[in-house]
Design an enzyme around this catalytic site. Structure first.
Site, PDB file in Angstrom:
ATOM      1  N   LYS A   1       0.805  -1.228   0.000  1.00  0.00           N
ATOM      2  CA  LYS A   1       0.000   0.000   0.000  1.00  0.00           C
ATOM      3  C   LYS A   1       0.842   1.284   0.000  1.00  0.00           C
ATOM      4  O   LYS A   1       0.456   2.276  -0.597  1.00  0.00           O
ATOM      5  CB  LYS A   1      -0.918   0.024   1.221  1.00  0.00           C
ATOM      6  CG  LYS A   1      -2.142  -0.880   1.105  1.00  0.00           C
ATOM      7  CD  LYS A   1      -2.997  -0.719   2.354  1.00  0.00           C
ATOM      8  CE  LYS A   1      -4.335  -1.365   2.219  1.00  0.00           C
ATOM      9  NZ  LYS A   1      -5.247  -1.032   3.321  1.00  0.00           N
TER      10      LYS A   1
ATOM     11  N   ASP B   1     -10.297   3.335   1.702  1.00  0.00           N
ATOM     12  CA  ASP B   1     -10.521   2.881   3.082  1.00  0.00           C
ATOM     13  C   ASP B   1     -11.232   3.963   3.910  1.00  0.00           C
ATOM     14  O   ASP B   1     -12.073   3.657   4.760  1.00  0.00           O
ATOM     15  CB  ASP B   1      -9.196   2.534   3.771  1.00  0.00           C
ATOM     16  CG  ASP B   1      -8.640   1.194   3.312  1.00  0.00           C
ATOM     17  OD1 ASP B   1      -9.433   0.348   2.851  1.00  0.00           O
ATOM     18  OD2 ASP B   1      -7.417   0.999   3.419  1.00  0.00           O
TER      19      ASP B   1
HETATM   20  P1  NDP Z   1      -0.369  -1.701  11.568  1.00  0.00           P
HETATM   21  O1  NDP Z   1       0.638  -2.787  11.786  1.00  0.00           O
HETATM   22  O2  NDP Z   1      -0.071  -0.626  10.584  1.00  0.00           O
HETATM   23  O3  NDP Z   1      -0.686  -0.991  12.996  1.00  0.00           O
HETATM   24  C1  NDP Z   1      -0.944  -1.775  14.129  1.00  0.00           C
HETATM   25  C2  NDP Z   1      -1.329  -0.868  15.306  1.00  0.00           C
HETATM   26  O4  NDP Z   1      -1.665  -1.707  16.415  1.00  0.00           O
HETATM   27  C3  NDP Z   1      -0.194   0.056  15.769  1.00  0.00           C
HETATM   28  O5  NDP Z   1      -0.746   1.267  16.228  1.00  0.00           O
HETATM   29  C4  NDP Z   1       0.396  -0.744  16.938  1.00  0.00           C
HETATM   30  O6  NDP Z   1       1.054   0.056  17.910  1.00  0.00           O
HETATM   31  C5  NDP Z   1      -0.848  -1.352  17.537  1.00  0.00           C
HETATM   32  N1  NDP Z   1      -0.558  -2.559  18.323  1.00  0.00           N
HETATM   33  C6  NDP Z   1      -0.181  -3.766  17.854  1.00  0.00           C
HETATM   34  N2  NDP Z   1       0.007  -4.634  18.881  1.00  0.00           N
HETATM   35  C7  NDP Z   1      -0.237  -3.928  20.021  1.00  0.00           C
HETATM   36  C8  NDP Z   1      -0.198  -4.262  21.410  1.00  0.00           C
HETATM   37  N3  NDP Z   1       0.142  -5.487  21.838  1.00  0.00           N
HETATM   38  N4  NDP Z   1      -0.522  -3.289  22.300  1.00  0.00           N
HETATM   39  C9  NDP Z   1      -0.867  -2.035  21.889  1.00  0.00           C
HETATM   40  N5  NDP Z   1      -0.921  -1.676  20.585  1.00  0.00           N
HETATM   41  C10 NDP Z   1      -0.612  -2.612  19.666  1.00  0.00           C
HETATM   42  O7  NDP Z   1      -1.722  -2.456  11.192  1.00  0.00           O
HETATM   43  P2  NDP Z   1      -2.973  -1.883  10.350  1.00  0.00           P
HETATM   44  O8  NDP Z   1      -3.246  -0.507  10.797  1.00  0.00           O
HETATM   45  O9  NDP Z   1      -2.764  -2.144   8.907  1.00  0.00           O
HETATM   46  O10 NDP Z   1      -4.136  -2.881  10.826  1.00  0.00           O
HETATM   47  C11 NDP Z   1      -4.683  -2.804  12.125  1.00  0.00           C
HETATM   48  C12 NDP Z   1      -5.991  -3.590  12.181  1.00  0.00           C
HETATM   49  O11 NDP Z   1      -6.927  -2.996  11.297  1.00  0.00           O
HETATM   50  C13 NDP Z   1      -5.857  -5.040  11.723  1.00  0.00           C
HETATM   51  O12 NDP Z   1      -6.602  -5.835  12.617  1.00  0.00           O
HETATM   52  C14 NDP Z   1      -6.483  -5.043  10.343  1.00  0.00           C
HETATM   53  O13 NDP Z   1      -7.088  -6.291  10.032  1.00  0.00           O
HETATM   54  C15 NDP Z   1      -7.543  -3.977  10.482  1.00  0.00           C
HETATM   55  N6  NDP Z   1      -7.923  -3.350   9.206  1.00  0.00           N
HETATM   56  C16 NDP Z   1      -9.239  -3.361   8.829  1.00  0.00           C
HETATM   57  C17 NDP Z   1      -9.640  -2.791   7.659  1.00  0.00           C
HETATM   58  C18 NDP Z   1     -11.087  -2.846   7.261  1.00  0.00           C
HETATM   59  O14 NDP Z   1     -11.393  -2.602   6.085  1.00  0.00           O
HETATM   60  N7  NDP Z   1     -11.999  -3.108   8.172  1.00  0.00           N
HETATM   61  C19 NDP Z   1      -8.681  -2.096   6.770  1.00  0.00           C
HETATM   62  C20 NDP Z   1      -7.322  -2.120   7.258  1.00  0.00           C
HETATM   63  C21 NDP Z   1      -6.972  -2.739   8.432  1.00  0.00           C
HETATM   64  P3  NDP Z   1       2.619   0.464  17.730  1.00  0.00           P
HETATM   65  O15 NDP Z   1       2.610   1.635  16.794  1.00  0.00           O
HETATM   66  O16 NDP Z   1       3.067   0.803  19.079  1.00  0.00           O
HETATM   67  O17 NDP Z   1       3.312  -0.737  17.155  1.00  0.00           O
END
Ligand code: NDP
Length: 289
Positions: free
Chosen positions: A69, A105
């Protein structure tokens, strides 16, 4: 005639678990269109060749998913301004030999809100107020952009890595100066809900196979919308807690609407038809979850 057959697909790595072929295949059949939507497994290093190949193969375009992306931004001929602000492309359109990059999105998220609350507006009315956004990854960027675009008065970004929340607050603050942008430490996420009209989880916490999101809803007004971008499971522990909160339940929005509505906008780009999100489509996708 080859030209009446429209080809699109989803490019990612891995991509075999994508629900997009189910969604687009449903609409192609529903509208009696000649075309197909296929899986395009493309490894990260192969993206430039794969994108050139779209033109050669006569594709109308494709969706992009993890990990392409962001990389695609520098590989297309033109980037839509909203996609540029989000910093990611999820929809590619081949037009007159050029590759155009969009991000649907954000549109998907706002449509999913309006499905739950048709009168929803960020900038006026009962839902105008501070919004708490948990997370600062790719999904957060789309949600933040659309909330800024829609004129939310205040956004509190709360992320485990505070520096990422601060960077997003500064970046989106420059794009959307009408909104007050604040970064909150993860430890203070419970207090960040005070007075909010919307809480949205964009972290992966609560997804099947991941830890649940731990958050106390006490400070959140009961009129607030509670949203999760996750769609596996359809009801995350956060949404379940909000739906059953003693003394008053929240209206909840799961991530399936965002998925379906981002696809709807992409489908229109390629097939020239704006399809509907129907109960039959939901059932078809839910059967794969
Ligand atoms: P990213 O990897 O870009 O971001 C993940 C986020 O989750 C970061 O802010 C990260 O924090 C946080 N995170 C991960 N693990 C932990 C933890 N143990 N404790 C606290 N914070 C945590 O992922 P995406 O943004 O691409 O995706 C996130 C979710 O959104 C997924 O579940 C995905 O399936 C869903 N999604 C849904 C869509 C839809 O159309 N409905 C579209 C796109 C995504 P940190 O920055 O500190 O690592």
């Amino acid at each position: 005639m080859e030209s009446t057959y429209t080809l699109a697909g989803v490019m990612g790595w891995p991509v075999r678990h994508s629900r997009s072929p189910v969604i687009h295949g449903h609409w192609i059949r529903e509208h009696g269109l000649k075309g197909d939507y296929v899986l395009l497994p493309v490894q990260p290093g192969q993206l430039p060749e794969a994108l050139s190949g779209l033109r050669a193969l006569g594709f109308a375009g494709c969706n992009l998913t993890i990990p392409h992306k962001v990389a695609a931004l520098s590989l297309v001929d033109r980037v839509d301004p909203l996609a540029a602000r989000i910093g990611a492309i999820n929809t590619l359109v081949v037009k007159d030999g050029e590759l155009l990059g969009y991000n649907t999105d954000a549109e998907g998220y706002v449509q999913s809100l309006r499905e739950a609350q048709p009168s929803w507006r960020a900038d006026s009315g009962p839902h105008a107020g501070p919004v708490a956004v948990l997370g600062a990854g790719g999904a957060a960027r789309a949600v933040l952009a659309v909330l800024g675009e829609q004129g939310a008065p205040e956004i509190r970004i709360c992320n485990r890595s505070l520096d990422k929340a601060q960077a997003l607050a500064a970046e989106f603050g420059a794009h959307y100066p009408r909104t007050r942008w604040h970064a909150w430490p993860w430890e203070q996420r419970h207090a960040a809900l005070d007075g909010c009209t919307q809480l949205v989880n964009t972290t992966s916490l609560g997804m099947t196979g991941q830890d649940a999101l731990e958050i106390r809803l006490d400070a959140l007004p009961r009129t607030a919308l509670v949203c999760d971008v996750i769609y596996t499971p359809l009801e995350t522990p956060l949404l379940a807690a909000a739906r059953t909160r003693p003394g008053g339940q929240h209206v909840t929005v799961n991530g399936l609407g965002m998925l379906l509505y981002q696809a709807r906008a992409a489908f229109q780009h390629w097939f020239g038809v704006l399809p509907e999100v129907t109960p039959a489509l939901r059932r078809a996708v839910e059967a794969t979850l």
